[in-house]
Motif scaffolding. Structure first.
Motif, PDB file in Angstrom:
ATOM      1  N   ARG A  57     -24.191  26.059  -4.510  1.00 17.50           N
ATOM      2  CA  ARG A  57     -25.121  26.149  -3.401  1.00 17.50           C
ATOM      3  C   ARG A  57     -25.494  24.778  -2.824  1.00 17.50           C
ATOM      4  NH1 ARG A  57     -28.455  28.945   0.324  1.00 17.50           N
ATOM      5  NH2 ARG A  57     -27.997  27.142   1.590  1.00 17.50           N
ATOM      6  N   ARG A  58     -25.761  23.844  -3.724  1.00 16.20           N
ATOM      7  CA  ARG A  58     -26.184  22.515  -3.269  1.00 16.20           C
ATOM      8  C   ARG A  58     -25.040  21.691  -2.709  1.00 16.20           C
ATOM      9  NH1 ARG A  58     -29.693  20.454  -8.449  1.00 16.20           N
ATOM     10  NH2 ARG A  58     -31.729  21.247  -7.809  1.00 16.20           N
ATOM     11  N   LYS A  59     -23.820  22.075  -3.065  1.00 17.60           N
ATOM     12  CA  LYS A  59     -22.643  21.278  -2.697  1.00 17.60           C
ATOM     13  C   LYS A  59     -22.705  19.882  -3.274  1.00 17.60           C
ATOM     14  CE  LYS A  59     -21.195  23.571   1.539  1.00 17.60           C
ATOM     15  NZ  LYS A  59     -19.743  23.472   1.245  1.00 17.60           N
ATOM     16  N   THR A  60     -23.290  19.788  -4.416  1.00 13.53           N
ATOM     17  CA  THR A  60     -23.250  18.535  -5.151  1.00 13.53           C
ATOM     18  C   THR A  60     -23.635  18.840  -6.590  1.00 13.53           C
ATOM     19  OG1 THR A  60     -24.136  16.316  -5.409  1.00 13.53           O
ATOM     20  CG2 THR A  60     -25.614  17.945  -4.518  1.00 13.53           C
ATOM     21  N   SER A  61     -22.947  18.172  -7.505  1.00 15.97           N
ATOM     22  CA  SER A  61     -23.215  18.448  -8.909  1.00 15.97           C
ATOM     23  C   SER A  61     -23.561  17.172  -9.644  1.00 15.97           C
ATOM     24  CB  SER A  61     -21.982  19.073  -9.552  1.00 15.97           C
ATOM     25  OG  SER A  61     -20.941  18.124  -9.642  1.00 15.97           O
ATOM     26  N   THR A  62     -23.662  17.268 -10.950  1.00 15.66           N
ATOM     27  CA  THR A  62     -23.953  16.082 -11.748  1.00 15.66           C
ATOM     28  C   THR A  62     -22.750  15.712 -12.608  1.00 15.66           C
ATOM     29  OG1 THR A  62     -24.954  17.477 -13.440  1.00 15.66           O
ATOM     30  CG2 THR A  62     -26.428  16.516 -11.807  1.00 15.66           C
ATOM     31  N   PHE A  63     -21.604  16.280 -12.254  1.00  9.60           N
ATOM     32  CA  PHE A  63     -20.404  15.941 -13.009  1.00  9.60           C
ATOM     33  C   PHE A  63     -19.808  14.633 -12.495  1.00  9.60           C
ATOM     34  CE2 PHE A  63     -20.165  20.717 -12.763  1.00  9.60           C
ATOM     35  CZ  PHE A  63     -20.788  20.904 -13.979  1.00  9.60           C
ATOM     36  N   VAL A  64     -19.662  13.697 -13.375  1.00  2.00           N
ATOM     37  CA  VAL A  64     -19.047  12.435 -12.976  1.00  2.00           C
ATOM     38  C   VAL A  64     -17.769  12.207 -13.769  1.00  2.00           C
ATOM     39  CG1 VAL A  64     -19.322   9.939 -12.931  1.00  2.00           C
ATOM     40  CG2 VAL A  64     -21.244  11.416 -12.367  1.00  2.00           C
ATOM     41  N   MET A 116     -15.334  20.459  -7.635  1.00  2.00           N
ATOM     42  CA  MET A 116     -16.502  20.618  -8.498  1.00  2.00           C
ATOM     43  C   MET A 116     -17.717  19.939  -7.889  1.00  2.00           C
ATOM     44  SD  MET A 116     -15.638  22.034 -11.583  1.00  2.00           S
ATOM     45  CE  MET A 116     -16.328  21.150 -12.965  1.00  2.00           C
ATOM     46  N   TYR A 117     -17.572  19.428  -6.701  1.00  2.00           N
ATOM     47  CA  TYR A 117     -18.668  18.758  -6.017  1.00  2.00           C
ATOM     48  C   TYR A 117     -19.214  17.580  -6.807  1.00  2.00           C
ATOM     49  CZ  TYR A 117     -18.707  22.846  -2.979  1.00  2.00           C
ATOM     50  OH  TYR A 117     -18.362  23.830  -2.098  1.00  2.00           O
ATOM     51  N   ALA A 118     -18.323  16.875  -7.492  1.00  2.00           N
ATOM     52  CA  ALA A 118     -18.767  15.660  -8.177  1.00  2.00           C
ATOM     53  C   ALA A 118     -19.268  14.682  -7.121  1.00  2.00           C
ATOM     54  CB  ALA A 118     -17.618  15.048  -8.967  1.00  2.00           C
ATOM     55  N   PRO A 119     -20.407  14.064  -7.377  1.00  2.00           N
ATOM     56  CA  PRO A 119     -20.962  13.160  -6.368  1.00  2.00           C
ATOM     57  C   PRO A 119     -20.139  11.873  -6.217  1.00  2.00           C
ATOM     58  CG  PRO A 119     -22.276  13.068  -8.371  1.00  2.00           C
ATOM     59  CD  PRO A 119     -21.275  14.171  -8.558  1.00  2.00           C
ATOM     60  N   PHE A 120     -19.501  11.465  -7.296  1.00  2.00           N
ATOM     61  CA  PHE A 120     -18.658  10.268  -7.270  1.00  2.00           C
ATOM     62  C   PHE A 120     -17.884  10.191  -8.580  1.00  2.00           C
ATOM     63  CE2 PHE A 120     -23.103   9.128  -8.257  1.00  2.00           C
ATOM     64  CZ  PHE A 120     -22.950   8.833  -9.604  1.00  2.00           C
ATOM     65  N   GLY A 121     -17.030   9.201  -8.690  1.00  2.00           N
ATOM     66  CA  GLY A 121     -16.240   9.076  -9.907  1.00  2.00           C
ATOM     67  C   GLY A 121     -15.957   7.635 -10.259  1.00  2.00           C
ATOM     68  N   ILE A 122     -15.480   7.452 -11.477  1.00  2.00           N
ATOM     69  CA  ILE A 122     -15.149   6.112 -11.939  1.00  2.00           C
ATOM     70  C   ILE A 122     -13.674   6.099 -12.334  1.00  2.00           C
ATOM     71  CG2 ILE A 122     -15.824   4.266 -13.508  1.00  2.00           C
ATOM     72  CD1 ILE A 122     -18.244   5.325 -12.104  1.00  2.00           C
TER      73      ILE A 122
END
Lengths: 331, 331
Positions: A57-64, A116-122
């Motif tokens: 729903r939010r189109k953003t998750s906390t998965f990094v 997964m709508y990860a906000p960003f990645g490393i």
DNA sequence: TCGATTGCTGAGATCGGTTGCAATAACAGT
DNA sequence: ACTGTTATTGCAACCGATCTCAGCAATCGA
């Protein structure tokens, strides 16, 4: 224990589900009594929000995602360890993605993380990062790289000052009395590897002793070949700088097989500062990278880029870690 | 590149979204022309299904957690590596969860994975598994453990025959001529550690030589203490069995610090068969666990339990891996 | 006392798919 | 040509949240 949805809690608390939702994610928008009541009820039921539904729903998750080439390599393992910590201190969940160096897999992870709508990645690459490829993905614009990135300053990076590290190693060795110092390269193709090598070449010459590159391969046999090369020399160096700890291990192991002892016969210094080095035989002297800092800073940069769009490049200082694999040259 | 939902594809292909859905997840339910057309269109748009939405609706996902105490430990790293592979061969995505030995974190991962609708999980513990705690979670009923579980056969397990491993080590050492063989324990509290120790104690006595446990600690200093103990003995053993490779590394390193050489002065054999052992100094002789097999079998067991409810216990055979850290005793 | 704010809560659409059920098309058999 | 199946596809409710918009009550200023 069965299917606990937000509606169940809402009913149990006698409110509408939107209120429950707010009680959790925007506490100030709910009257405190109501909120506390809801939280209590939820607690009692053992309810937690579905991260899936939230993300959807939010189109953003906390998965990094942390994308590494090989988790078996202790450097990446330590990075993963410290980053997991750093991540959940900030409310993220680190997802470890192992590519085995396969670019196709990397692409796969990118699209998956996007989905997964990860906000960003490393990304902690083993080879040079193809920033063009990166940018084919939306997600590629929200990534920070642990390593330098060629000619492109549009992606945030965190690195360790390779040149400074080599200086530390050379200074240490020279202060011990070594004048003939060889070098064994790590995985080529990385910027860090290239930087270290370049620094060695340049600084070694400056210092008056001619550079001796024992091997510059990138495969697991680098150490063995370097040792072979060493054995065949008429005047082998009295000390060796290895581009990273794993190579140092391999070199010492291969040297040992031929009866060459470290540090009695030749000093060896590594680069990384792996915890494992303390248990090596002999305990490895090395240039320590602040791995924990790299991890947390990477996350900070990512967050920052995500919020403000700023693209930073952080360069960290390495430090010398003297253990037992170096000593003065034998007379 | 923007928001590609199933409806977009449906519109582009001129069908209803349910048809698109079926084209992907139940191909036989769609006329092949239609399906191919849809797939082509989707391909052209670069569409992939949202795993989030799928999981939410289906109440089951393809995320499989692998719960390990410490990814920095090469054993777990290798396990993670092979399992990632095994997992995506079967269409799962391995999610690495690192607990750092904290039971609270383990619980956290359990509820999180439950919330993510993971079909099952794999636990590779460092300490005894509390099956009761496990079963407080629904998810605990869909887990396989890599290690034995005390007194409770209701959770599937895959283990290596520790006793057999110790036999291999003892046989190897004895065939080399050793009669006085010491032992250094690994992390206590694990079943594997306990089993190995018990096997050593029993078999060592049977073989006629009295057991010498140099150390049975569980912390990182075990190796150092064992070495200390060794040095203080009047008649130290001529060979040492270490409960796992990491301990073997530490012992050899600590011994080396005091000038004791391996294998010249004392033979050391490890247990695990880490790839890293080949780069140790000296290359470590060890009892190899079939880590890759353990991983893929764990997944198979999990799948099977999930489908049929069967609870299996698989015991794998270890094998001897002779490298350079053992040789005959010095006369 | 009355209209205007402000504070809280409820309704209902929506995120991106899945799936049981109904509707229609296609195909057999006689 | 007609009826009974069977193969395909569309419809619409639903998974578990979020969020905008309204509604309603309490509070405030005059």
């Amino acid at each position: 224990m069965a299917d606990l949805s937000i509606d169940v809690v809402a009913k149990a608390a006698g409110v509408h589900r939107s209120t429950v939702s707010r009680a959790f994610s925007r506490p100030e928008a709910v009257k405190s009594e109501t909120r506390e009541h809801i939280l209590r009820v939820a607690e009692g039921l053992g309810y937690t929000m579905s991260p899936l539904a939230q993300a959807l729903r939010r189109k953003t998750s906390t998965f990094v995602p942390l994308i590494v080439p090989d988790i078996t390599n202790p450097f990446f393992a330590e990075l993963a360890k410290t980053m997991t910590q750093a991540a959940d201190e900030r409310g993220y969940q680190l997802l470890l993605c192992v590519t085995n160096g396969d670019p196709a897999k990397t692409d796969g992870y990118f699209t998956a993380m996007q989905a997964m709508y990860a906000p960003f990645g490393i990304v902690a690459p083993s080879t040079k990062v193809d920033t063009e490829a990166l940018k084919r993905f939306d997600f590629g614009h929200r990534v920070v790289v642990i390593d330098r990135v060629e000619g492109d300053t549009s992606v945030p990076t965190v690195t360790v000052d390779s040149r400074r590290g080599i200086i530390l190693a050379l200074e240490h060795l020279r202060s011990l009395g070594h004048t003939s110092i060889g070098y064994v390269s790590g995985i080529s193709g990385t910027h860090t590897a290239q930087d270290r090598m370049d620094a060695y070449l340049e600084l070694s010459a400056e210092g008056g002793n001619s550079p001796v590159v024992l091997d510059s391969g990138s495969d697991p046999d680098t150490g063995a070949r370097a040792a072979q090369h060493f054995l065949e020399m008429n005047n082998p160096p009295t000390a060796i700088i290895a581009a990273n700890d794993m190579v140092a291990f391999a070199v010492i192991s291969a040297l040992g097989k031929s009866g060459i002892r470290v540090p009695e016969d030749v000093s060896v210094i590594g680069f990384d500062g792996l915890a494992l080095g303390a248990r090596f035989n002999p305990a490895l002297t090395t240039v320590r990278q602040p791995i924990a800092d790299m991890g947390s800073i990477a996350i900070e940069l990512a967050e920052k880029q995500n919020l403000t769009g700023s693209v930073d490049h952080v360069v960290l200082e390495p430090e010398l870690l003297v253990r037992a694999s170096t000593c003065g040259p034998r007379k």
